[in-house]
Design a protein around this motif. Structure first.
Motif, PDB file in Angstrom:
ATOM      1  N   GLY A  74       0.816  -1.208   0.000  1.00 27.34           N
ATOM      2  CA  GLY A  74       0.000   0.000   0.000  1.00 27.34           C
ATOM      3  C   GLY A  74       0.851   1.258   0.000  1.00 27.34           C
ATOM      4  O   GLY A  74       0.569   2.219  -0.727  1.00 27.34           O
ATOM      5  N   ALA A  75       1.899   1.271   0.831  1.00 31.26           N
ATOM      6  CA  ALA A  75       2.793   2.432   0.898  1.00 31.26           C
ATOM      7  C   ALA A  75       3.492   2.661  -0.436  1.00 31.26           C
ATOM      8  O   ALA A  75       3.611   3.801  -0.904  1.00 31.26           O
ATOM      9  N   ARG A  76       3.959   1.582  -1.065  1.00 31.42           N
ATOM     10  CA  ARG A  76       4.615   1.719  -2.368  1.00 31.42           C
ATOM     11  C   ARG A  76       3.648   2.245  -3.425  1.00 31.42           C
ATOM     12  O   ARG A  76       4.012   3.063  -4.272  1.00 31.42           O
ATOM     13  N   ASN A  77       2.407   1.764  -3.370  1.00 35.22           N
ATOM     14  CA  ASN A  77       1.414   2.181  -4.354  1.00 35.22           C
ATOM     15  C   ASN A  77       1.110   3.675  -4.239  1.00 35.22           C
ATOM     16  O   ASN A  77       1.006   4.379  -5.254  1.00 35.22           O
ATOM     17  N   LEU A  78       0.992   4.169  -3.018  1.00 33.15           N
ATOM     18  CA  LEU A  78       0.696   5.582  -2.809  1.00 33.15           C
ATOM     19  C   LEU A  78       1.890   6.452  -3.215  1.00 33.15           C
ATOM     20  O   LEU A  78       1.709   7.533  -3.790  1.00 33.15           O
ATOM     21  N   ARG A  79       3.090   5.982  -2.956  1.00 31.49           N
ATOM     22  CA  ARG A  79       4.266   6.739  -3.374  1.00 31.49           C
ATOM     23  C   ARG A  79       4.359   6.798  -4.897  1.00 31.49           C
ATOM     24  O   ARG A  79       4.636   7.856  -5.477  1.00 31.49           O
ATOM     25  N   ALA A  80       4.090   5.663  -5.539  1.00 36.28           N
ATOM     26  CA  ALA A  80       4.137   5.629  -7.005  1.00 36.28           C
ATOM     27  C   ALA A  80       3.098   6.572  -7.593  1.00 36.28           C
ATOM     28  O   ALA A  80       3.343   7.235  -8.615  1.00 36.28           O
ATOM     29  N   PHE A  81       1.939   6.655  -6.959  1.00 33.99           N
ATOM     30  CA  PHE A  81       0.888   7.568  -7.422  1.00 33.99           C
ATOM     31  C   PHE A  81       1.390   9.014  -7.371  1.00 33.99           C
ATOM     32  O   PHE A  81       1.192   9.791  -8.320  1.00 33.99           O
ATOM     33  N   ALA A  82       2.035   9.395  -6.274  1.00 35.56           N
ATOM     34  CA  ALA A  82       2.557  10.758  -6.149  1.00 35.56           C
ATOM     35  C   ALA A  82       3.684  11.012  -7.147  1.00 35.56           C
ATOM     36  O   ALA A  82       3.722  12.056  -7.805  1.00 35.56           O
ATOM     37  N   GLU A  83       4.580  10.072  -7.278  1.00 36.48           N
ATOM     38  CA  GLU A  83       5.720  10.264  -8.186  1.00 36.48           C
ATOM     39  C   GLU A  83       5.280  10.411  -9.635  1.00 36.48           C
ATOM     40  O   GLU A  83       5.947  11.077 -10.435  1.00 36.48           O
ATOM     41  N   SER A  84       4.148   9.820  -9.972  1.00 33.31           N
ATOM     42  CA  SER A  84       3.667   9.885 -11.349  1.00 33.31           C
ATOM     43  C   SER A  84       2.793  11.113 -11.598  1.00 33.31           C
ATOM     44  O   SER A  84       2.197  11.234 -12.675  1.00 33.31           O
ATOM     45  N   GLY A  85       2.705  12.011 -10.618  1.00 30.26           N
ATOM     46  CA  GLY A  85       1.986  13.263 -10.835  1.00 30.26           C
ATOM     47  C   GLY A  85       0.776  13.478  -9.956  1.00 30.26           C
ATOM     48  O   GLY A  85       0.143  14.533 -10.026  1.00 30.26           O
ATOM     49  N   GLY A  86       0.419  12.510  -9.139  1.00 26.99           N
ATOM     50  CA  GLY A  86      -0.734  12.656  -8.274  1.00 26.99           C
ATOM     51  C   GLY A  86      -0.427  13.443  -7.020  1.00 26.99           C
ATOM     52  O   GLY A  86       0.736  13.678  -6.677  1.00 26.99           O
ATOM     53  N   THR A  87      -1.483  13.856  -6.336  1.00 28.49           N
ATOM     54  CA  THR A  87      -1.358  14.551  -5.061  1.00 28.49           C
ATOM     55  C   THR A  87      -1.923  13.662  -3.965  1.00 28.49           C
ATOM     56  O   THR A  87      -3.052  13.180  -4.069  1.00 28.49           O
ATOM     57  N   VAL A  88      -1.127  13.425  -2.927  1.00 26.72           N
ATOM     58  CA  VAL A  88      -1.533  12.582  -1.799  1.00 26.72           C
ATOM     59  C   VAL A  88      -1.600  13.443  -0.544  1.00 26.72           C
ATOM     60  O   VAL A  88      -0.722  14.282  -0.314  1.00 26.72           O
ATOM     61  N   VAL A  89      -2.635  13.227   0.269  1.00 24.56           N
ATOM     62  CA  VAL A  89      -2.739  13.871   1.573  1.00 24.56           C
ATOM     63  C   VAL A  89      -2.781  12.769   2.619  1.00 24.56           C
ATOM     64  O   VAL A  89      -3.682  11.925   2.607  1.00 24.56           O
ATOM     65  N   VAL A  90      -1.808  12.766   3.537  1.00 21.55           N
ATOM     66  CA  VAL A  90      -1.730  11.772   4.608  1.00 21.55           C
ATOM     67  C   VAL A  90      -1.991  12.482   5.927  1.00 21.55           C
ATOM     68  O   VAL A  90      -1.443  13.550   6.189  1.00 21.55           O
ATOM     69  N   THR A  91      -2.853  11.893   6.765  1.00 21.95           N
ATOM     70  CA  THR A  91      -3.112  12.505   8.068  1.00 21.95           C
ATOM     71  C   THR A  91      -2.359  11.768   9.181  1.00 21.95           C
ATOM     72  O   THR A  91      -1.790  10.691   8.976  1.00 21.95           O
ATOM     73  N   TYR A  92      -2.418  12.359  10.351  1.00 19.58           N
ATOM     74  CA  TYR A  92      -1.817  11.782  11.549  1.00 19.58           C
ATOM     75  C   TYR A  92      -2.317  10.350  11.778  1.00 19.58           C
ATOM     76  O   TYR A  92      -3.371   9.949  11.301  1.00 19.58           O
ATOM     77  N   LEU A  93      -1.533   9.577  12.513  1.00 20.16           N
ATOM     78  CA  LEU A  93      -1.833   8.186  12.840  1.00 20.16           C
ATOM     79  C   LEU A  93      -2.094   7.347  11.594  1.00 20.16           C
ATOM     80  O   LEU A  93      -2.950   6.459  11.586  1.00 20.16           O
ATOM     81  N   SER A  94      -1.345   7.607  10.539  1.00 22.94           N
ATOM     82  CA  SER A  94      -1.368   6.761   9.344  1.00 22.94           C
ATOM     83  C   SER A  94      -0.001   6.109   9.172  1.00 22.94           C
ATOM     84  O   SER A  94       1.026   6.725   9.481  1.00 22.94           O
ATOM     85  N   GLY A  95       0.002   4.867   8.700  1.00 21.04           N
ATOM     86  CA  GLY A  95       1.264   4.180   8.424  1.00 21.04           C
ATOM     87  C   GLY A  95       2.067   3.851   9.655  1.00 21.04           C
ATOM     88  O   GLY A  95       3.279   3.636   9.566  1.00 21.04           O
ATOM     89  N   ILE A  96       1.427   3.751  10.800  1.00 20.42           N
ATOM     90  CA  ILE A  96       2.153   3.557  12.060  1.00 20.42           C
ATOM     91  C   ILE A  96       2.596   2.111  12.241  1.00 20.42           C
ATOM     92  O   ILE A  96       3.681   1.835  12.758  1.00 20.42           O
ATOM     93  N   VAL A  97       1.743   1.152  11.811  1.00 17.96           N
ATOM     94  CA  VAL A  97       2.060  -0.264  12.009  1.00 17.96           C
ATOM     95  C   VAL A  97       1.945  -1.009  10.685  1.00 17.96           C
ATOM     96  O   VAL A  97       1.341  -0.531   9.718  1.00 17.96           O
ATOM     97  N   ASP A  98       2.514  -2.224  10.670  1.00 13.75           N
ATOM     98  CA  ASP A  98       2.389  -3.095   9.505  1.00 13.75           C
ATOM     99  C   ASP A  98       1.156  -3.983   9.666  1.00 13.75           C
ATOM    100  O   ASP A  98       0.358  -3.795  10.593  1.00 13.75           O
TER     101      ASP A  98
END
Length: 673
Positions: free
Chosen positions: A476-500
């Motif tokens: 999921g993290a890789r997918n969201l990064r790829a989306f941003a790198e390809s021109g998308g805009t991502v907004v991440v809020t607090y308490l996201s991505g804290i655990v696997d």
């Protein structure tokens, strides 16, 4: 996904499904003729039958009585009303629970629940599964070719009252599920972190459901039990759906419950959706919520997303008050029409209700219905007839899809489950409340929103929001990064991505899965006290949560302007590839989120299709040839939508400017441009 629109076609072409749950067994047969005659007056063309009929269809084990159902189906067919026929497995009869008491569900405290209510069964019970399969088989054999039946309805609102179950039968099934997932006990111990508190297991048969104990239960055990419980119910559905499909080509569905607010551990509907031929949903307003129409919109967007954008069915909603809220407030004049057309605007091809005739006995006797206790000389009945007429006027919309959703909100079921586990930084943080806050901002700006999982293909969107997705997989993290790198805009809020996915903290600084994406490193959480606010240099104040950290590459847009985190980044933007990632380390007010989103959407290239004034909700559907604009005014003053076309409800030409009265609705077929 199947469509039922063709199965509801009449001499005038395709039609929206209109009707609701019909429970003729609650009434003397002398009432049935009146029911059908009034259904025709209202324009009803689809009813759900048999959902809670098990006790009458099988009065004793292996003895079935279908005479009354035969008569009802024949009567409906003669009147041209189609049937969504249930297999009646939702509520075992008292004789079954009395004979097989071990089939009753058990709570986390070890209390075996009694019968006398509904859905009184354990999903892992072999006795329940066998009896449900036998009943389903008899129904399928008898009615597969009945001309009134166009769809099968399995069960009812899975997980509503009996999930999860903590009995020994569920415990044994949980052990088998774990062995299949982990293969070895060593792998389970690693995933569950059992070195903590001397919880190490040596055999799978030592493991129990996460029953009540002296203090906090192993969180990964609780998370896995939620996954298991959802899967057990899905096994029940699949077994019954398989029988129905073996006997006829009719599409099979079961009614979802939106985001399943207030339930212990909701079902993973993302996993379930592919098992349904048609996605359907039940939705009820929380009457005392002043913006309940926005929650309706969010839920409808979620259901449409589960259906991969295809038309879906609103299986149940209410004509007016329900019976189960603390204060069951009736709907104001016009509210039922607005509610129904909201669902249709956001992709529903049916507007059905619970139920047709208001009950005179039982727990739901004060629940509103299409035909109320007051009869046909009533506000509710007149509005029901009006809705039936409105759906006929806009029937050309059937089969089309919602268009214009450039925004996606990430909603992973695992992340929600994990965010609701015990012993977290603050009891005031809530993933669903945060999700609604962001959806509401887009709603206010007139932007249509889809929901997606973090691992879904996001290529069709310009802007993706990740609201409090506490658990995040590497994929999921890789997918969201790829989306941003390809021109998308991502907004991440607090308490996201804290655990696997095992609820293990991602070490090295928060938010572990997104540190590189957002260019911010957080070293410590500073939850706020009850009702405390923290000032921000912009977009403020912050609520519920704050963080101590620093920028490692991001541009800081707002800092904490007071308290122990003063000077730390609260809102930031990180450029990467041809896109960008924003981070919000606190919960903003409604005004703060709206201000931030207003800044972001311009950069992301997201704009509403029409200029709107007032409190008018605007959503568009299209079949590729025509586009229809739904305009629904939830405000108390006139609103204006700049759209050119013809309003199908009033047969008036808008000439570029549509005026929508307070509480009014319009459906405009847009002029070709």
């Amino acid at each position: 996904m199947h469509s039922i629109s063709s199965r509801l076609s009449d001499n005038d072409g395709t039609a929206f499904g209109f009707g609701g749950d019909y429970n003729p067994e609650q009434w003397d047969p002398s009432v049935w003729q009146e029911d059908v005659a009034l259904m025709k007056v209202a324009g009803v063309n689809l009813v759900s039958i048999g959902i809670f009929s098990w006790a009458l269809l099988e009065p004793s084990e292996g003895r079935y009585e279908f005479g009354w159902l035969d008569s009802v189906l024949d009567l409906l067919h003669e009147s041209g009303i189609r049937v969504d026929l249930a297999n009646a497995s939702a509520s075992p009869p008292p004789w079954f629970s009395h004979k097989y008491p071990q089939s009753l569900p058990v709570t986390a405290t070890g209390v075996r629940l009694g019968y006398g209510s509904r859905q009184a069964f354990c999903a892992s019970s072999p006795e329940y599964r066998a009896a449900a399969a036998a009943l389903t088989t008899e129904i399928a054999r008898r009615y597969a070719e009945h001309p009134a039946v166009i769809m099968w309805h399995v069960h009812n609102e899975y997980g509503c009252h009996n999930q999860p179950c903590y009995c020994d039968v569920s415990g044994a099934a949980f052990q088998r599920w774990l062995e299949k997932k982990y293969v070895t006990v060593d792998a389970l111990n690693e995933a569950w972190g059992t070195a903590f508190w001397s919880q190490h297991y040596y055999h799978f048969d030592e493991i129990t459901p996460p029953r009540q104990s002296g203090t906090f239960i192993n969180p990964t055990q609780v998370l896995d039990f939620a996954r298991f419980s959802s899967d057990e119910l899905l096994e029940c559905y699949d077994a019954e759906a398989r029988i129905l499909r073996e006997h006829s080509p009719h599409p099979v569905t079961t009614n979802f419950m939106g985001f399943m607010m207030g339930l212990d551990k909701p079902i993973d509907y993302w996993k379930w959706a592919d098992h349904l031929d048609v996605v359907s949903n039940d939705h009820y307003l929380i009457a005392e919520d002043p913006r309940n129409f926005q929650e309706l919109a969010m839920t409808a967007d979620f259901i449409r997303s589960l259906a991969s954008g295809a038309p879906w069915l609103l299986m149940e909603h209410s004509t007016s008050a329900v019976n189960w809220q603390p204060r069951n407030i009736a709907k104001a004049p016009g509210e039922m029409l607005r509610n129904s057309l909201q669902h249709v605007a956001r992709g529903a091809d049916a507007a059905l209700f619970f139920q047709w005739r208001a009950a005179k006995a039982g727990s739901e006797k004060f629940h509103s219905a299409m035909l109320p206790h007051a009869g046909t000389d009533s506000k509710v009945w007149r509005e029901v007839v009006g809705l039936g007429s409105a759906l006929k006027k806009i029937a050309e919309v059937v089969g089309s899809r919602v268009v214009g959703a450039d925004v996606a909100i990430i909603h992973d079921t695992d992340a929600r489950w994990a965010s609701e586990l015990d012993a977290h930084p603050s009891v005031d943080t809530n993933a669903m409340a945060e999700t609604r806050l962001w959806h509401d901002a887009f709603y206010r700006l007139g932007l249509t929103t889809d929901f997606r999982r973090s691992t879904d293909d996001l290529a069709g969107y310009r802007l993706v929001v990740v609201p409090m997705q506490y658990l995040m997989t590497d994929d999921g993290a890789r997918n969201l990064r790829a989306f941003a790198e390809s021109g998308g805009t991502v907004v991440v809020t607090y308490l996201s991505g804290i655990v696997d996915e095992d609820d293990h903290i991602r070490l090295g600084g928060y938010p572990g899965a997104f540190v590189d994406l957002i260019g911010i490193r957080i070293e410590e959480f500073f939850p706020l006290r009850a009702d405390e606010k923290v000032p921000l240099s912009r977009y403020g104040p912050g609520l519920r949560f704050s963080e101590l950290g620093r920028a490692t590459g991001a541009e800081v847009l707002a800092e904490y302007a007071g308290g122990p985190t003063a000077g730390s980044p609260a809102v930031s933007r990180n450029r990467l590839g041809s896109g960008s990632a924003y981070y919000v380390g606190t919960s903003l007010t409604e005004a703060g989120v709206l201000q931030l989103i207003s800044d972001i959407v311009g950069e992301a290239g997201v704009t509403p299709a029409h200029t709107v004034t007032g409190e008018v909700e605007v959503v568009r559907r299209s079949d590729g040839e025509h586009t229809w604009t739904f305009a629904i005014n939830h405000g108390d003053s006139v609103g204006v939508v700049h759209v050119d076309g013809i309003d199908l409800l009033t047969d008036t030409i808008t000439d570029g400017r549509l005026t929508v009265a307070a509480g009014g609705v319009a459906v405009v077929r847009e002029s070709a441009r």
